[in-house]
Design a protein around this motif. Structure first.
Motif, PDB file in Angstrom:
ATOM      1  N   SER A 197     -27.080  -6.826 -16.880  1.00 45.09           N
ATOM      2  CA  SER A 197     -28.198  -6.034 -16.337  1.00 45.09           C
ATOM      3  C   SER A 197     -28.002  -4.565 -16.556  1.00 45.09           C
ATOM      4  O   SER A 197     -27.117  -4.052 -16.262  1.00 45.09           O
ATOM      5  CB  SER A 197     -28.599  -6.478 -14.910  1.00 45.09           C
TER       6      SER A 197
ATOM      7  N   GLU B 166     -29.170  -0.798 -14.670  1.00 44.79           N
ATOM      8  CA  GLU B 166     -29.955  -0.368 -13.403  1.00 44.79           C
ATOM      9  C   GLU B 166     -30.174   1.094 -13.684  1.00 44.79           C
ATOM     10  O   GLU B 166     -29.298   1.834 -14.199  1.00 44.79           O
ATOM     11  CB  GLU B 166     -28.801  -0.667 -12.335  1.00 44.79           C
TER      12      GLU B 166
ATOM     13  N   GLU C 239     -24.045   5.351  -0.687  1.00 52.41           N
ATOM     14  CA  GLU C 239     -23.275   4.956  -1.709  1.00 52.41           C
ATOM     15  C   GLU C 239     -22.788   3.557  -1.214  1.00 52.41           C
ATOM     16  O   GLU C 239     -22.785   2.756  -2.095  1.00 52.41           O
ATOM     17  CB  GLU C 239     -22.267   5.949  -2.233  1.00 52.41           C
TER      18      GLU C 239
ATOM     19  N   LYS D 285     -23.605   1.522   0.772  1.00 47.10           N
ATOM     20  CA  LYS D 285     -24.732   0.813   1.557  1.00 47.10           C
ATOM     21  C   LYS D 285     -24.517   0.367   2.770  1.00 47.10           C
ATOM     22  O   LYS D 285     -24.546  -0.852   3.151  1.00 47.10           O
ATOM     23  CB  LYS D 285     -25.326  -0.419   0.680  1.00 47.10           C
TER      24      LYS D 285
ATOM     25  N   ARG E 119     -31.561   0.595   0.666  1.00 51.56           N
ATOM     26  CA  ARG E 119     -32.221  -0.587   0.565  1.00 51.56           C
ATOM     27  C   ARG E 119     -33.273  -0.483  -0.770  1.00 51.56           C
ATOM     28  O   ARG E 119     -33.901  -1.475  -1.053  1.00 51.56           O
ATOM     29  CB  ARG E 119     -32.906  -0.928   1.818  1.00 51.56           C
TER      30      ARG E 119
ATOM     31  N   PHE F 116     -33.750  -0.817  -3.828  1.00 55.60           N
ATOM     32  CA  PHE F 116     -33.269  -1.283  -5.248  1.00 55.60           C
ATOM     33  C   PHE F 116     -33.898  -2.675  -5.287  1.00 55.60           C
ATOM     34  O   PHE F 116     -34.243  -3.188  -4.615  1.00 55.60           O
ATOM     35  CB  PHE F 116     -31.675  -1.079  -5.195  1.00 55.60           C
ATOM     36  N   GLY F 117     -34.018  -2.907  -6.752  1.00 57.17           N
ATOM     37  CA  GLY F 117     -34.599  -4.179  -7.132  1.00 57.17           C
ATOM     38  C   GLY F 117     -35.639  -3.874  -8.309  1.00 57.17           C
ATOM     39  O   GLY F 117     -35.161  -3.152  -9.224  1.00 57.17           O
TER      40      GLY F 117
ATOM     41  N   ASP G 222     -32.275   1.394  -8.584  1.00 55.85           N
ATOM     42  CA  ASP G 222     -31.782   1.689  -7.439  1.00 55.85           C
ATOM     43  C   ASP G 222     -31.527   3.140  -6.920  1.00 55.85           C
ATOM     44  O   ASP G 222     -31.004   3.847  -7.811  1.00 55.85           O
ATOM     45  CB  ASP G 222     -30.037   1.085  -7.402  1.00 55.85           C
TER      46      ASP G 222
ATOM     47  N   TYR H 130     -24.164  -3.962 -15.976  1.00 57.09           N
ATOM     48  CA  TYR H 130     -23.312  -4.923 -15.262  1.00 57.09           C
ATOM     49  C   TYR H 130     -23.326  -5.942 -16.270  1.00 57.09           C
ATOM     50  O   TYR H 130     -24.507  -6.420 -16.889  1.00 57.09           O
ATOM     51  CB  TYR H 130     -23.978  -5.380 -13.972  1.00 57.09           C
TER      52      TYR H 130
END
Lengths: 396, 209
Positions: free
Chosen positions: A159, A161, A190, A192, A218, A220-221, A264, A282
């Motif tokens: 993945s 980002e 950073e 979170k 929050r 991210f996605g 993100d 990742y």
């Protein structure tokens, strides 16, 4: 006296046989991707002056650096990062070269690893730097290369980002806080660390900005993130950052396939030299990012040459570790074992040369008799044994 | 169903409180309640796998990504630090870090360098660093309260819950350092690769705190 002559320093290790094979294969594959895009390799020294890394824009805590001094007593470090030395080279020897420059590297970085945590002190990184363009096409070239690298290395899933450091910077600049406070906010975003971030921002005040910053970690996605972000705060600069990131997101989603690209906006790396788009990659089965990079348009100007740049680095050790877990790569055994009878050593050497020129991996036996040689061949999985004497006989 | 999310719990009170919370969410935690000597236990209906570990190890497992999430006290996080996301304050396991000294003494008096006994050398060091004070730190493994009584140290930095132990040993809190409670931490890659599942679980937990 206790000596340390049988072990390696903490955080380092010897790589043997299939570990080397896997690593070299991964390097070869990735370098193929870089070369096919016109990137040329450069190698910088393992040691550099501390001053190269002692920059306000990028802070390397001195307790994490391996340090030495040169003959004049000046401080030297084992390089903790590859981009800074490359920026140095670009600003000096490549100052007059035609732009853009496409560079790739494959070398170690060194950081003192915290004791007994299973982390490495020495990590092999390979990566690219594209210097001399701030265009969208340049971002696309680098990100598409990153996607190809990840997909070439992934056995299961990967993945990628993306984020833009500008979103955070713009928001914080509208807040009346000093540098220390904005660094605290950055750290909490950073990590979170929702609870601590809320507490800290409540102390600063209740307004649109603190509200938006509270939500930032929050954000991210998938594509829905852009909608959420747009609702939080809107002005000309922020809208344009979000719009260009969204169009980039859509474009690279087409390259990578569904669900592989995420956003993100709370990605605010410690490496504060980034000025725009940042990326992290990742791979399933590894607990940290294996690829990271982004746009750093102001860094090289610190070395006296104002030129925009972007790039990324891949952690080769991590990639190899994942491949090793899933593969049983073994070093290839030799094709032929040559047994020379006494007095026929020269003939054996000559015959070995002939076999090698045919592409067969050939090794000599040092056993006293052919029986021992056969035993050795069996242990080493060598299928063909040739005996060189007054004549050449295939033993098996 | 996908591979279960693995969550590391700090053995003891935090484990019990977390299981209580999960039961409140309606999950069947019988396997964990009747664990015997097992260290990895399933909560099938939540698609979770519970790993029981010591506090420091919870952080290590989460950092390396062999556990996706963990429940650990803020005290351990402050002492160990590390790279992970700290997503929620679970509210239980509340206490605080404090500096304590013998009752009736003026801790900050005089120019001499103070000696501090503690189980948390990093917390103690950064506390005094923020005050610009040089101190000698002595790491103690057992009852830290002994150190000032035996005159090894001028003060202690330790977890204080009710203050009873301090009082019974003639010590008192000089200054609070930081509040402590249980935190839910998440591996940085797990959060990205299994975002939906983790966010759903955290959403449920936050509703029920």
């Amino acid at each position: 006296m206790k000596t340390n002559d049988l072990i390696t320093p903490e955080g380092t290790k010897d790589l043997l046989f299939n570990e080397c094979i896997v690593r070299r294969k991964a390097e070869e594959k990735i370098h193929g991707i870089f070369k096919s895009r016109g990137y040329c390799e450069l190698i910088t020294p393992e040691i550099e002056f501390f001053d190269v890394f002692n920059r306000t824009s990028r802070y390397f805590p001195q307790e994490n650096l391996f340090k030495l001094t040169d003959l004049k007593g000046r401080l030297i470090v084992l390089r903790p990062d590859n981009t800074m030395p490359i920026a140095r080279v670009v600003a000096t020897r490549l100052k007059d070269a035609a732009l853009p420059l496409r560079l790739y590297y494959n070398q170690c970085v060194f950081t003192m690893a915290p004791s007994l945590k299973g982390k490495s002190a020495q990590t092999v990184q390979t990566g690219i730097e594209l210097i001399g363009s701030s265009s969208k096409m340049a971002d696309l070239e680098v990100i598409s290369a990153a996607i190809e690298v990840l997909s070439a290395c992934s056995e299961k899933g990967f993945s990628l980002e993306i984020g833009d450091i500008g979103f955070f910077r713009e928001l914080v600049s509208k807040l009346s806080v000093d540098e220390d406070q904005s660094e605290t906010i950055r750290k909490l975003i950073e990590a979170k660390n929702y609870p601590a971030l809320n507490d800290f921002l409540d102390k600063i005040g209740h307004n649109d900005i603190t509200h938006a910053l509270k939500k930032l970690p929050r954000l991210f996605g998938g594509e829905e993130v852009f909608e959420k972000a747009a609702k939080l705060f809107s002005d000309e600069k922020i809208d344009s950052i979000l719009a260009s990131l969204k169009s980039l997101y859509k474009q690279i989603s087409k390259i990578a396939g569904n669900g592989r690209i995420t956003v993100d906006l709370g990605m605010v790396n410690r490496t504060d030299y980034y000025t725009g788009v940042i990326i992290k990659g990742y791979l399933e089965g590894y607990g940290e990012e294996v690829l990271s990079g982004g746009r750093y348009d102001k860094l090289i100007s610190e070395f006296g040459y104002d030129v925009p740049a972007t790039g990324f680095a891949v952690n080769i050790d991590a990639v190899s570790q994942i491949i090793l877990k899933n593969s049983k790569a073994q070093p290839k055994s030799s094709d032929v074992l040559l047994f020379a009878e006494e007095g026929y050593e020269m003939e054996a050497l000559a015959y070995a040369g002939k076999l090698r020129s045919e592409g067969l991996v050939t090794e000599h036996s040092f056993d006293k008799n052919i029986e021992d040689a056969i035993k050795y061949a069996e242990a080493k999985n060598i299928n063909r044994i040739v005996r060189v004497g007054s004549e050449i006989t295939e033993v098996r | 169903m996908s591979k279960p999310l693995r969550i590391a719990l700090t053995k003891g009170r935090l484990e019990k409180d977390t299981i209580g919370l999960l039961e409140k969410l309606g999950f069947d935690c019988t396997a964990v309640r009747e664990k015997g000597r097992k260290l990895i236990l399933p909560i099938a209906d939540a698609n979770l796998e519970v790993v029981l570990a010591k506090a420091n190890d919870v952080i290590t497992y989460v950092e390396h990504g062999v556990c996706d999430m963990g429940v650990v006290g803020k005290d351990t996080i402050m002492e160990m630090s590390g790279k992970f996301f700290e997503l929620a304050d679970l509210g239980f396991g509340r206490c605080r870090f404090a500096l304590a000294a013998k009752k009736g003494t003026d801790f900050y008096e005089g120019y001499g360098v103070k000696t501090i006994a503690t189980k948390y050398p990093n917390v103690a060091r950064s506390f005094f660093e923020s005050k610009g004070m040089d101190v000698d730190i002595v790491k103690i493994e057992g009852s830290v309260e002994l150190a000032p009584l035996l005159e090894l140290s001028n003060g202690i930095v330790d977890i204080v819950e009710t203050g009873t132990t301090l009082k019974e040993n003639g010590l008192e809190v000089i200054e609070d350092i930081a509040p402590i409670s249980a935190r839910l931490i998440v591996n940085t890659v797990s959060l990205k690769l299994r975002q939906k599942e983790i966010e759903n679980l955290i959403g449920l937990i936050e509703e029920n705190l």
